[in-house]
Scaffold this motif. Structure first.
Motif, mmCIF file in Angstrom:
data_model
loop_
_atom_site.group_PDB
_atom_site.id
_atom_site.type_symbol
_atom_site.label_atom_id
_atom_site.label_comp_id
_atom_site.label_asym_id
_atom_site.label_seq_id
_atom_site.Cartn_x
_atom_site.Cartn_y
_atom_site.Cartn_z
ATOM 1 N N ILE A 1 15.630 -18.652 -32.063
ATOM 2 C CA ILE A 1 14.702 -19.392 -30.818
ATOM 3 C C ILE A 1 14.741 -18.613 -29.757
ATOM 4 O O ILE A 1 13.672 -18.564 -29.132
ATOM 5 N N SER A 2 15.817 -18.544 -29.116
ATOM 6 C CA SER A 2 15.961 -17.634 -27.912
ATOM 7 C C SER A 2 15.215 -16.416 -27.704
ATOM 8 O O SER A 2 14.528 -16.205 -26.645
ATOM 9 N N ALA A 3 15.434 -15.597 -28.711
ATOM 10 C CA ALA A 3 14.597 -14.288 -28.532
ATOM 11 C C ALA A 3 13.250 -14.690 -28.795
ATOM 12 O O ALA A 3 12.433 -13.860 -28.310
ATOM 13 N N GLU A 4 12.853 -15.795 -29.463
ATOM 14 C CA GLU A 4 11.494 -15.919 -29.622
ATOM 15 C C GLU A 4 10.695 -16.432 -28.253
ATOM 16 O O GLU A 4 9.855 -16.007 -27.723
ATOM 17 N N ILE A 5 11.588 -17.249 -27.698
ATOM 18 C CA ILE A 5 11.124 -17.698 -26.398
ATOM 19 C C ILE A 5 11.033 -16.422 -25.283
ATOM 20 O O ILE A 5 10.014 -16.296 -24.587
ATOM 21 N N ALA A 6 11.966 -15.370 -25.333
ATOM 22 C CA ALA A 6 12.028 -14.360 -24.646
ATOM 23 C C ALA A 6 10.916 -13.222 -24.751
ATOM 24 O O ALA A 6 10.293 -12.817 -23.921
ATOM 25 N N ARG A 7 10.395 -13.415 -26.104
ATOM 26 C CA ARG A 7 8.958 -12.708 -26.282
ATOM 27 C C ARG A 7 7.781 -13.214 -25.564
ATOM 28 O O ARG A 7 6.970 -12.318 -25.046
ATOM 29 N N PHE A 8 8.016 -14.338 -25.020
ATOM 30 C CA PHE A 8 6.933 -14.889 -24.572
ATOM 31 C C PHE A 8 6.946 -15.061 -22.761
ATOM 32 O O PHE A 8 6.294 -15.489 -22.218
ATOM 33 N N SER A 9 8.402 -14.775 -22.464
ATOM 34 C CA SER A 9 8.853 -15.062 -21.185
ATOM 35 C C SER A 9 9.196 -13.413 -20.573
ATOM 36 O O SER A 9 9.201 -12.602 -21.117
ATOM 37 N N ARG A 10 8.736 -13.459 -19.055
ATOM 38 C CA ARG A 10 8.892 -12.183 -18.466
ATOM 39 C C ARG A 10 10.521 -12.105 -17.820
ATOM 40 O O ARG A 10 10.969 -11.151 -17.076
ATOM 41 N N PHE A 11 11.409 -13.142 -17.955
ATOM 42 C CA PHE A 11 12.544 -13.292 -17.553
ATOM 43 C C PHE A 11 13.813 -12.813 -18.355
ATOM 44 O O PHE A 11 14.907 -12.595 -17.537
ATOM 45 N N MET A 12 13.736 -12.645 -19.234
ATOM 46 C CA MET A 12 14.785 -12.138 -20.188
ATOM 47 C C MET A 12 14.509 -11.235 -21.260
ATOM 48 O O MET A 12 13.395 -11.479 -22.090
ATOM 49 N N SER A 13 15.227 -10.031 -21.523
ATOM 50 C CA SER A 13 14.741 -9.198 -22.728
ATOM 51 C C SER A 13 15.380 -9.724 -24.071
ATOM 52 O O SER A 13 16.117 -10.919 -24.330
ATOM 53 N N VAL A 14 14.426 -9.393 -25.104
ATOM 54 C CA VAL A 14 14.942 -10.114 -26.546
ATOM 55 C C VAL A 14 16.219 -9.838 -26.934
ATOM 56 O O VAL A 14 16.908 -10.792 -27.417
ATOM 57 N N ASP A 15 16.859 -8.796 -26.783
ATOM 58 C CA ASP A 15 18.201 -8.386 -27.222
ATOM 59 C C ASP A 15 18.999 -9.225 -26.594
ATOM 60 O O ASP A 15 20.125 -9.765 -26.994
ATOM 61 N N GLU A 16 18.912 -9.322 -25.206
ATOM 62 C CA GLU A 16 19.720 -10.482 -24.424
ATOM 63 C C GLU A 16 19.930 -11.694 -24.618
ATOM 64 O O GLU A 16 20.923 -12.342 -24.752
ATOM 65 N N ALA A 17 18.698 -12.261 -25.133
ATOM 66 C CA ALA A 17 18.299 -13.681 -25.566
ATOM 67 C C ALA A 17 19.107 -13.915 -26.767
ATOM 68 O O ALA A 17 19.675 -14.871 -27.197
ATOM 69 N N TYR A 18 18.828 -12.785 -27.763
ATOM 70 C CA TYR A 18 19.516 -12.772 -28.998
ATOM 71 C C TYR A 18 21.010 -12.893 -28.778
ATOM 72 O O TYR A 18 21.698 -13.716 -29.628
ATOM 73 N N LEU A 19 21.482 -12.148 -28.267
ATOM 74 C CA LEU A 19 23.018 -12.143 -28.014
ATOM 75 C C LEU A 19 23.391 -13.153 -27.143
ATOM 76 O O LEU A 19 24.709 -13.926 -27.696
ATOM 77 N N LEU A 20 22.964 -13.668 -26.208
ATOM 78 C CA LEU A 20 23.341 -14.984 -25.517
ATOM 79 C C LEU A 20 23.160 -16.341 -26.618
ATOM 80 O O LEU A 20 24.012 -16.993 -26.514
ATOM 81 N N HIS B 1 16.815 -18.843 -15.007
ATOM 82 C CA HIS B 1 15.895 -18.358 -16.169
ATOM 83 C C HIS B 1 16.767 -18.247 -17.442
ATOM 84 O O HIS B 1 16.265 -18.580 -18.565
ATOM 85 N N TYR B 2 17.856 -17.556 -17.389
ATOM 86 C CA TYR B 2 18.757 -17.295 -18.418
ATOM 87 C C TYR B 2 18.965 -18.472 -19.183
ATOM 88 O O TYR B 2 18.906 -18.818 -20.274
ATOM 89 N N ILE B 3 19.511 -19.584 -18.432
ATOM 90 C CA ILE B 3 20.042 -20.610 -18.795
ATOM 91 C C ILE B 3 18.795 -21.671 -19.303
ATOM 92 O O ILE B 3 19.237 -22.228 -20.226
ATOM 93 N N ALA B 4 17.670 -21.533 -18.489
ATOM 94 C CA ALA B 4 16.587 -22.333 -19.114
ATOM 95 C C ALA B 4 16.121 -21.889 -20.388
ATOM 96 O O ALA B 4 15.731 -22.902 -21.487
ATOM 97 N N ILE B 5 16.546 -20.509 -20.906
ATOM 98 C CA ILE B 5 16.079 -20.030 -22.190
ATOM 99 C C ILE B 5 16.838 -20.673 -23.190
ATOM 100 O O ILE B 5 16.222 -21.179 -24.375
ATOM 101 N N ILE B 6 18.120 -20.662 -22.939
ATOM 102 C CA ILE B 6 19.187 -21.361 -23.999
ATOM 103 C C ILE B 6 19.130 -22.768 -24.022
ATOM 104 O O ILE B 6 19.129 -23.204 -25.257
ATOM 105 N N GLU B 7 18.900 -23.335 -22.954
ATOM 106 C CA GLU B 7 18.607 -24.776 -23.187
ATOM 107 C C GLU B 7 17.188 -25.354 -23.741
ATOM 108 O O GLU B 7 17.321 -26.191 -24.423
ATOM 109 N N MET B 8 16.227 -24.313 -23.494
ATOM 110 C CA MET B 8 14.907 -24.761 -24.099
ATOM 111 C C MET B 8 15.148 -24.428 -25.732
ATOM 112 O O MET B 8 14.523 -25.271 -26.261
ATOM 113 N N ALA B 9 15.748 -23.634 -26.076
ATOM 114 C CA ALA B 9 16.165 -23.396 -27.675
ATOM 115 C C ALA B 9 16.748 -24.430 -28.236
ATOM 116 O O ALA B 9 16.420 -24.806 -29.150
ATOM 117 N N HIS B 10 17.778 -25.247 -27.251
ATOM 118 C CA HIS B 10 18.334 -26.211 -27.881
ATOM 119 C C HIS B 10 17.349 -27.290 -28.069
ATOM 120 O O HIS B 10 17.520 -28.154 -29.034
#
Length: 278
Positions: A121-140, A223-232
Motif C-alpha cells: 500500500i505504501s509503495a502504491e501511495i508513493a506512485r501517486f505522491s511526489r514526496f517519497m520514492s517507491v523503493d523507500e516506501a516499500y522498505l519502510l 511526508h514519509y510518516i504520512a505515507i505509512i499512516e495513510m497505508a494503515h
C-alpha cells in the motif's frame, strides 16, 4: 513517554537478544551503493548472482506491478530485474528482501502478512505522491513494525496479541510502554540504525504512531510518516469496511491533506491495492 527514554530502554533490551545480521552479500552491496549512486552494474550483478535466494527474490520483486511503472512483461532473469527495478533503487529493494525473510517469524502470527500489505500500500501511495520514492516506501512499509520482532523475542505472549492491536493505531504504544518501558517503534528505530538504514526511514519507524503529524517540523519526515499512516488507514478501511473506525477516518483525512492527494487519486490507490493485497 519521551522518545529519548524509549530509545535508551530499547537499546538495553536489545542487548538481551541477538539482532539478526545482514548477509555478507547484502553488506557488500550496501558498501558498493554507499560509494556511488551508480555502481558498476557488472559488480552488482555478480554479488546478486552469488546468492541464489537473493537473485530469485529480486526477480519476484521485479514482477510486482506496484513496484514498476514500466509495461508489465514477465521478468525471468537478473539483468531484466535490475533494469526494471532501477539501479538506484536496488539498495532498498535488496534490504527489503531480507527484512521480509526475517519477518516470516512463527512467533508473531500475522506480522509478515501485515508488513507486506503495508509495504504494498505504501509503495502504491508513493506512485501517486511526489514526496517519497517507491523503493523507500516499500522498505519502510516492511520495516515499520520490525520492533515487534524484538518484543516477541523478549515476551512469548506478545506475538499472540499482535494482530488484535493493529486496529488501535495509537493505543498499542501506551500498552507497550506500560509493560516494557519502551515501544516497538523505538526498538525498530534502534534496529534500523544498527543496519545503517537511512535517517528518514529510521526516524519514520520511530514516529509512525505519532498522533499529531503537524508537530513534526521536518517537512520531508512528515511526508514519509504520512505515507505509512495513510497505508494503515487504507488497510483498516478495507478490512473493516462494515465497521468504520473514526480513528482510521481521522488519519486518512489528515494524511490526504499532507500528501496533497485528490479524492480521485485515493480512489485509484484503493482500487489498485485491492487487486494486490494478500
Amino acid at each position: 513517554m519521551s522518545f529519548k527514554n524509549q530509545i535508551d530502554v530499547a537499546e538495553q533490551l536489545l542487548n538481551k537478544i541477538e539482532i539478526p545480521l545482514l548477509p555478507k552479500e547484502v553488506l557488500d552491496l550496501q558498501t558498493l551503493f554507499n560509494k556511488s549512486d551508480m555502481p558498476d552494474p557488472q559488480e552488482v550483478k555478480r554479488l546478486i548472482s552469488s546468492n541464489p535466494f537473493l537473485a530469485g527474490e529480486l526477480i519476484c520483486l521485479a514482477n510486482l506491478p506496484t513496484l514498476s511503472s514500466r509495461s508489465h512483461i514477465q521478468i525471468k532473469d537478473i539483468d531484466s530485474a535490475i533494469y526494471r527495478l532501477g539501479n538506484k533503487q536496488l539498495k532498498n529493494f535488496i534490504l527489503s528482501i531480507y527484512v521480509k525473510k526475517l519477518l516470516n517469524n512463527p512467533q508473531i502470527k500475522g506480522l509478515s502478512y501485515h508488513s507486506q500489505n503495508i509495504a504494498i500500500i505504501s509503495a502504491e501511495i508513493a506512485r501517486f505522491s511526489r514526496f517519497m520514492s517507491v523503493d523507500e516506501a516499500y522498505l519502510l512499509g516492511l520495516m515499520h513494525d520490525i520492533g515487534s520482532f524484538a518484543l516477541s523475542e523478549l515476551d512469548n505472549v506478545y506475538g499472540q496479541t499482535f494482530v488484535g492491536k493493529l486496529v488501535d493505531h495509537y493505543t498499542s504504544h501506551k500498552l507497550e510502554y506500560a509493560e516494557f518501558g519502551t515501544t516497538h517503534s523505538a526498538l525498530g528505530y534502534v534496529i534500523a540504525k544498527s543496519w545503517r538504514i537511512s535517517n528518514f526511514i529510521s526516524q519514520s519507524i520511530l514516529l509512525h504512531h505519532e498522533p499529531n503529524l503537524h508537530s513534526i517540523k521536518n517537512e520531508k519526515l512528515r511526508h514519509y510518516i504520512a505515507i505509512i499512516e495513510m497505508a494503515h488507514a487504507i488497510s483498516i478501511k478495507q478490512k473493516h469496511a462494515k465497521q468504520p473506525s473514526a480513528e482510521a477516518d481521522s488519519i486518512y483525512e489528515e494524511c490526504q491533506a499532507i500528501l496533497e492527494l485528490s479524492d480521485e487519486q485515493l480512489h485509484d490507490i484503493q482500487v489498485n491495492v485491492k487487486e494486490l493485497l494478500f
